[in-house]
Design a protein around this motif. Structure first.
Motif, PDB file in Angstrom:
ATOM      1  N   VAL A   5      19.605   7.922  28.335  1.00  0.00           N
ATOM      2  CA  VAL A   5      20.740   8.662  28.873  1.00  0.00           C
ATOM      3  C   VAL A   5      20.330  10.131  28.965  1.00  0.00           C
ATOM      4  O   VAL A   5      20.103  10.776  27.936  1.00  0.00           O
ATOM      5  CB  VAL A   5      22.005   8.529  27.996  1.00  0.00           C
ATOM      6  N   VAL A   6      20.212  10.616  30.188  1.00  0.00           N
ATOM      7  CA  VAL A   6      19.854  12.015  30.407  1.00  0.00           C
ATOM      8  C   VAL A   6      21.143  12.808  30.604  1.00  0.00           C
ATOM      9  O   VAL A   6      21.832  12.647  31.611  1.00  0.00           O
ATOM     10  CB  VAL A   6      18.938  12.175  31.633  1.00  0.00           C
ATOM     11  N   GLY A   7      21.472  13.646  29.632  1.00  0.00           N
ATOM     12  CA  GLY A   7      22.707  14.420  29.690  1.00  0.00           C
ATOM     13  C   GLY A   7      23.801  13.751  28.887  1.00  0.00           C
ATOM     14  O   GLY A   7      24.277  12.686  29.267  1.00  0.00           O
ATOM     15  N   VAL A   8      24.183  14.363  27.753  1.00  0.00           N
ATOM     16  CA  VAL A   8      25.239  13.773  26.919  1.00  0.00           C
ATOM     17  C   VAL A   8      26.460  14.694  26.865  1.00  0.00           C
ATOM     18  O   VAL A   8      26.998  14.995  25.809  1.00  0.00           O
ATOM     19  CB  VAL A   8      24.732  13.435  25.495  1.00  0.00           C
ATOM     20  N   GLY A   9      26.891  15.136  28.057  1.00  0.00           N
ATOM     21  CA  GLY A   9      28.164  15.835  28.173  1.00  0.00           C
ATOM     22  C   GLY A   9      29.292  14.835  28.078  1.00  0.00           C
ATOM     23  O   GLY A   9      29.172  13.810  27.397  1.00  0.00           O
ATOM     24  N   ASN A  10      30.382  15.069  28.795  1.00  0.00           N
ATOM     25  CA  ASN A  10      31.546  14.185  28.684  1.00  0.00           C
ATOM     26  C   ASN A  10      31.222  12.748  29.035  1.00  0.00           C
ATOM     27  O   ASN A  10      31.383  11.837  28.220  1.00  0.00           O
ATOM     28  CB  ASN A  10      32.678  14.700  29.583  1.00  0.00           C
ATOM     29  N   ILE A  11      30.732  12.509  30.241  1.00  0.00           N
ATOM     30  CA  ILE A  11      30.511  11.125  30.663  1.00  0.00           C
ATOM     31  C   ILE A  11      29.280  10.525  30.008  1.00  0.00           C
ATOM     32  O   ILE A  11      29.276   9.358  29.609  1.00  0.00           O
ATOM     33  CB  ILE A  11      30.433  11.022  32.213  1.00  0.00           C
ATOM     34  N   GLY A  12      28.202  11.327  29.868  1.00  0.00           N
ATOM     35  CA  GLY A  12      27.010  10.815  29.207  1.00  0.00           C
ATOM     36  C   GLY A  12      27.275  10.452  27.765  1.00  0.00           C
ATOM     37  O   GLY A  12      26.769   9.439  27.253  1.00  0.00           O
ATOM     38  N   GLY A  13      28.095  11.268  27.096  1.00  0.00           N
ATOM     39  CA  GLY A  13      28.462  10.976  25.715  1.00  0.00           C
ATOM     40  C   GLY A  13      29.276   9.696  25.602  1.00  0.00           C
ATOM     41  O   GLY A  13      29.075   8.893  24.684  1.00  0.00           O
ATOM     42  N   ILE A  14      30.201   9.500  26.549  1.00  0.00           N
ATOM     43  CA  ILE A  14      30.998   8.270  26.558  1.00  0.00           C
ATOM     44  C   ILE A  14      30.097   7.059  26.728  1.00  0.00           C
ATOM     45  O   ILE A  14      30.222   6.056  26.017  1.00  0.00           O
ATOM     46  CB  ILE A  14      32.053   8.320  27.682  1.00  0.00           C
ATOM     47  N   LEU A  32      18.259   9.515  24.026  1.00  0.00           N
ATOM     48  CA  LEU A  32      19.075  10.564  24.620  1.00  0.00           C
ATOM     49  C   LEU A  32      18.267  11.836  24.835  1.00  0.00           C
ATOM     50  O   LEU A  32      17.415  12.194  24.016  1.00  0.00           O
ATOM     51  CB  LEU A  32      20.261  10.895  23.707  1.00  0.00           C
ATOM     52  N   SER A  33      18.557  12.510  25.944  1.00  0.00           N
ATOM     53  CA  SER A  33      18.005  13.840  26.160  1.00  0.00           C
ATOM     54  C   SER A  33      19.106  14.752  26.655  1.00  0.00           C
ATOM     55  O   SER A  33      20.032  14.309  27.352  1.00  0.00           O
ATOM     56  CB  SER A  33      16.849  13.808  27.167  1.00  0.00           C
ATOM     57  N   ASN A  34      19.019  16.027  26.284  1.00  0.00           N
ATOM     58  CA  ASN A  34      20.041  16.989  26.678  1.00  0.00           C
ATOM     59  C   ASN A  34      19.478  18.392  26.559  1.00  0.00           C
ATOM     60  O   ASN A  34      18.654  18.677  25.683  1.00  0.00           O
ATOM     61  CB  ASN A  34      21.283  16.852  25.782  1.00  0.00           C
ATOM     62  N   ARG A  35      19.933  19.275  27.442  1.00  0.00           N
ATOM     63  CA  ARG A  35      19.456  20.667  27.390  1.00  0.00           C
ATOM     64  C   ARG A  35      19.813  21.332  26.067  1.00  0.00           C
ATOM     65  O   ARG A  35      19.026  22.070  25.494  1.00  0.00           O
ATOM     66  CB  ARG A  35      20.059  21.484  28.540  1.00  0.00           C
ATOM     67  N   SER A  36      21.021  21.057  25.575  1.00  0.00           N
ATOM     68  CA  SER A  36      21.471  21.634  24.317  1.00  0.00           C
ATOM     69  C   SER A  36      21.254  20.643  23.180  1.00  0.00           C
ATOM     70  O   SER A  36      21.836  19.558  23.173  1.00  0.00           O
ATOM     71  CB  SER A  36      22.962  21.997  24.407  1.00  0.00           C
ATOM     72  N   SER A  37      20.421  21.010  22.235  1.00  0.00           N
ATOM     73  CA  SER A  37      20.148  20.127  21.101  1.00  0.00           C
ATOM     74  C   SER A  37      21.384  19.965  20.219  1.00  0.00           C
ATOM     75  O   SER A  37      21.512  18.978  19.490  1.00  0.00           O
ATOM     76  CB  SER A  37      18.983  20.673  20.274  1.00  0.00           C
ATOM     77  N   GLU A  38      22.313  20.919  20.295  1.00  0.00           N
ATOM     78  CA  GLU A  38      23.523  20.854  19.487  1.00  0.00           C
ATOM     79  C   GLU A  38      24.341  19.604  19.808  1.00  0.00           C
ATOM     80  O   GLU A  38      24.910  18.967  18.910  1.00  0.00           O
ATOM     81  CB  GLU A  38      24.367  22.110  19.722  1.00  0.00           C
TER      82      GLU A  38
END
Length: 265
Positions: A5-14, A32-38
């Motif tokens: 999953v590239v991008g774990v914002g709202n939809i990626g997180g869901i 998972l990968s995401n620009r923000s490690s937080e």
């Protein structure tokens, strides 16, 4: 099978949550990968795997692309070696053709889920490239089932799906809030008004799904001559509620088409 999953914002997180909550995958099978490690930290604490975007091809069989459309070009530059992978994109207005051109991949699925996917009760509009064969499609459907019901559409209909299904929960929440407020105005407590509205909406939707009647048929079952319901419907027609709802969806659709044009999708 391993999933990226590239991008774990709202939809990626869901999606990341549902892949595991549904029992389809163990946390360690989801990379998972995401620009923000937080944003990755809560997933790491629950045992998910983490990878950089350019590692996804080496680690995963199927990769969800869940970045914002405006960030897609940066992601494409980092996403290497995915020619033989299955890509599932949630990016609004980014076409299968563009994804293929940027990644050289041939097996691509575009989806538009909606927010009830959080509990596995979403509606997922999906379109697939010509190279997604039936066996691959069945695999995709099994994976996407963790989000809810999947409806296959032609790619040119994805903007309509965005308006009618993707954005519509927000409109429904506004309607729900208004009905609850009406109950409060009549003297009901918030808790009782909320329960009455939600159970009435859920029951009405289930009735339509199970019996498959046209909504107008059941509307007439509830409507007695010179009764309370017809008075309410008459007021709805005078206020233009039906037209306002149709126009809301149409304006949302037109904005989706405009966004597609702006992004060159």
């Amino acid at each position: 099978m391993k999933i990226g999953v590239v991008g774990v914002g709202n939809i990626g997180g869901i999606i990341a949550n549902r892949l595991v909550e549904s029992g389809l995958f163990e946390p360690g099978q989801v990379f998972l990968s995401n620009r923000s490690s937080e944003k990755l930290r809560p997933f790491i604490d629950r045992g998910y795997s983490v990878a950089s975007t350019n590692q996804m091809a080496a680690l995963c069989d199927l990769i969800f692309l869940c970045v914002k459309p405006q960030d897609s070009d940066q992601m494409f530059r980092e996403l290497n070696g995915v020619q033989n992978k299955v890509l599932i994109s949630t990016m609004t207005a980014v076409s299968i053709e563009k994804i293929s051109m940027k990644t050289k991949a041939e097996k691509i699925v575009r989806i538009m889920p909606n927010v009830p996917a959080m509990i596995g009760k979403g509606l997922v509009g999906a379109s697939r490239s010509a190279r997604v064969d039936d066996q691959t499609w069945r695999t995709c459907l099994k994976v996407l089932s963790c989000l809810g019901t999947v409806v296959e559409v032609e790619e040119q209909q994805m903007e309509a799906v965005t308006a009618l299904s993707g954005s519509a929960p927000a409109f429904i929440f506004v309607i729900v809030e208004a009905l609850i407020d009406a109950g409060i105005r009549m003297g009901l407590s918030y808790e009782k008004a909320r329960l009455m509205v939600l159970e009435t909406m859920a029951g009405s939707a289930e009735l339509l799904l199970k019996l498959e009647n046209h909504p107008g048929e059941f509307r007439h079952v509830v409507t007695s001559p010179a009764g309370t319901t017809i008075e309410g419907i008459y007021r709805m027609e005078r206020e233009g509620v039906r037209g306002a709802l149709m126009k809301t969806i149409q304006e949302t659709y037109l904005r989706a088409l405009q966004l597609k044009k702006e992004l060159g999708g």
